[in-house]
Enzyme design. Sequence first.
Site, PDB file in Angstrom:
ATOM      1  N   GLY A  45       7.201  35.006  61.571  1.00 12.41           N
ATOM      2  CA  GLY A  45       7.956  35.882  60.688  1.00 12.41           C
ATOM      3  C   GLY A  45       7.371  36.144  59.320  1.00 12.41           C
ATOM      4  O   GLY A  45       7.773  37.101  58.654  1.00 12.41           O
ATOM      5  N   ARG A  75       1.188  37.528  62.610  1.00 11.85           N
ATOM      6  CA  ARG A  75       0.903  38.700  61.799  1.00 11.85           C
ATOM      7  C   ARG A  75       0.326  38.345  60.420  1.00 11.85           C
ATOM      8  O   ARG A  75      -0.639  38.949  59.963  1.00 11.85           O
ATOM      9  CB  ARG A  75       2.224  39.459  61.631  1.00 11.85           C
ATOM     10  CG  ARG A  75       2.139  40.740  60.882  1.00 11.85           C
ATOM     11  CD  ARG A  75       3.513  41.104  60.357  1.00 11.85           C
ATOM     12  NE  ARG A  75       4.496  41.402  61.369  1.00 11.85           N
ATOM     13  CZ  ARG A  75       4.824  42.635  61.761  1.00 11.85           C
ATOM     14  NH1 ARG A  75       4.197  43.672  61.261  1.00 11.85           N
ATOM     15  NH2 ARG A  75       5.772  42.831  62.652  1.00 11.85           N
ATOM     16  N   CYS A 109      -0.221  64.268  70.982  1.00 11.00           N
ATOM     17  CA  CYS A 109       0.624  65.338  71.468  1.00 11.00           C
ATOM     18  C   CYS A 109       2.098  64.918  71.577  1.00 11.00           C
ATOM     19  O   CYS A 109       2.792  65.322  72.495  1.00 11.00           O
ATOM     20  CB  CYS A 109       0.092  65.784  72.836  1.00 11.00           C
ATOM     21  SG  CYS A 109       0.345  67.508  73.154  1.00 11.00           S
ATOM     22  N   GLU A 110       2.517  64.043  70.666  1.00 12.36           N
ATOM     23  CA  GLU A 110       3.933  63.643  70.620  1.00 12.36           C
ATOM     24  C   GLU A 110       4.399  63.884  69.184  1.00 12.36           C
ATOM     25  O   GLU A 110       3.643  63.596  68.246  1.00 12.36           O
ATOM     26  CB  GLU A 110       4.110  62.125  70.881  1.00 12.36           C
ATOM     27  CG  GLU A 110       3.297  61.546  72.008  1.00 12.36           C
ATOM     28  CD  GLU A 110       3.936  61.811  73.357  1.00 12.36           C
ATOM     29  OE1 GLU A 110       5.022  62.404  73.388  1.00 12.36           O
ATOM     30  OE2 GLU A 110       3.322  61.446  74.365  1.00 12.36           O
ATOM     31  N   TYR A 130      -0.717  43.280  66.017  1.00 13.81           N
ATOM     32  CA  TYR A 130       0.091  44.131  66.892  1.00 13.81           C
ATOM     33  C   TYR A 130      -0.577  45.445  67.299  1.00 13.81           C
ATOM     34  O   TYR A 130      -0.177  46.066  68.280  1.00 13.81           O
ATOM     35  CB  TYR A 130       1.472  44.421  66.286  1.00 13.81           C
ATOM     36  CG  TYR A 130       2.339  43.182  66.193  1.00 13.81           C
ATOM     37  CD1 TYR A 130       2.784  42.552  67.345  1.00 13.81           C
ATOM     38  CD2 TYR A 130       2.676  42.632  64.969  1.00 13.81           C
ATOM     39  CE1 TYR A 130       3.555  41.407  67.272  1.00 13.81           C
ATOM     40  CE2 TYR A 130       3.444  41.479  64.885  1.00 13.81           C
ATOM     41  CZ  TYR A 130       3.883  40.870  66.044  1.00 13.81           C
ATOM     42  OH  TYR A 130       4.644  39.742  65.984  1.00 13.81           O
TER      43      TYR A 130
HETATM   44  C1  LIG Z   1       9.344  33.866  69.277  1.00 15.55           C
HETATM   45  C2  LIG Z   1       8.350  34.516  68.361  1.00 15.55           C
HETATM   46  N1  LIG Z   1       7.468  33.726  67.706  1.00 15.55           N
HETATM   47  C3  LIG Z   1       6.544  34.277  66.856  1.00 15.55           C
HETATM   48  C4  LIG Z   1       6.487  35.641  66.650  1.00 15.55           C
HETATM   49  C5  LIG Z   1       5.423  36.157  65.752  1.00 15.55           C
HETATM   50  O1  LIG Z   1       5.908  36.503  64.542  1.00 15.55           O
HETATM   51  P1  LIG Z   1       5.010  37.370  63.541  1.00 15.55           P
HETATM   52  O2  LIG Z   1       5.369  38.800  63.766  1.00 15.55           O
HETATM   53  O3  LIG Z   1       5.395  36.869  62.215  1.00 15.55           O
HETATM   54  O4  LIG Z   1       3.593  37.112  63.857  1.00 15.55           O
HETATM   55  C6  LIG Z   1       7.379  36.487  67.308  1.00 15.55           C
HETATM   56  C7  LIG Z   1       7.364  37.931  67.061  1.00 15.55           C
HETATM   57  O5  LIG Z   1       8.349  38.536  66.720  1.00 15.55           O
HETATM   58  C8  LIG Z   1       8.339  35.906  68.200  1.00 15.55           C
HETATM   59  O6  LIG Z   1       9.215  36.669  68.859  1.00 15.55           O
END
Ligand SMILES: Cc1ncc(COP(=O)(O)O)c(C=O)c1O
Length: 220
Positions: A39, A80, A146-147, A175
């Site tokens: 998170g 992330r 094309c969206e 991501y």
């Molecule tokens: C269970 C779980 N752990 C870790 C993460 C990774 O989190 P982050 O987006 O901070 O990398 C997620 C992504 O939402 C997740 O669902």
Amino acid sequence: MCGLHVHIGSQILDVEPFAASVAPVAELAQFPVYDLGGGLGARYTYGDRPPAVGDYLDALVGAAREHVPADAELIIEPGRSMFASAATTLYRVVTVKQGSVTFVAVDGGMGDNLEVALFDQRFEAAIVDRLDATDGERVTVVGRHCESGDVLIEDIRLAGPRVGDLLAVPATGAYCFTMANNDNGNRRIPVVFVADGTARLVVRRETWEDLLARDVDHST
Ligand SMILES: Cc1ncc(COP(=O)(O)O)c(C=O)c1O
């Protein structure tokens, strides 16, 4: 069952929610392991101010000290926050269309970056030859898929974008690669690692043969 897991969300730019997430889980039962999820936010835009890793850990460990058994193992799932800033996506400008809005179309889009369409994630961008330019016109950067949802960056200042320019979009390390897709028969882009002036191809560009590789019967 050896522990409990909590994940409160992603791209969180404040440590308070992390600290607050520990007590409700700890109150459920005592276990030897608590996985406190991921998170921690990354810096996508000049305005983003994610917490320092130390502050994030202090908040989590502080709350854990208060609420979970002293010898419990703590696990975190940072994703992330570690990788977003590790990558920059390079696009070629293929069209500049002037009107009430100036659209700058590039040779990529939601096939290599679904974060915008799925999460409304905001990115910065700059023309590679003119990174130091301080002014520029307001444009909207769109993809080639094309969206109508294939918008990469709405309303951003770019320094005189022209067809053929290279456009750099930083903070695409999280991501984007994992959600890359073949929308409309698009071939996925390569990944190049760059360090100390040398470049190394680590994921090759997808080919038409790759796209057809799962077809097993072409008879009519
Ligand atoms: C269970 C779980 N752990 C870790 C993460 C990774 O989190 P982050 O987006 O901070 O990398 C997620 C992504 O939402 C997740 O669902």
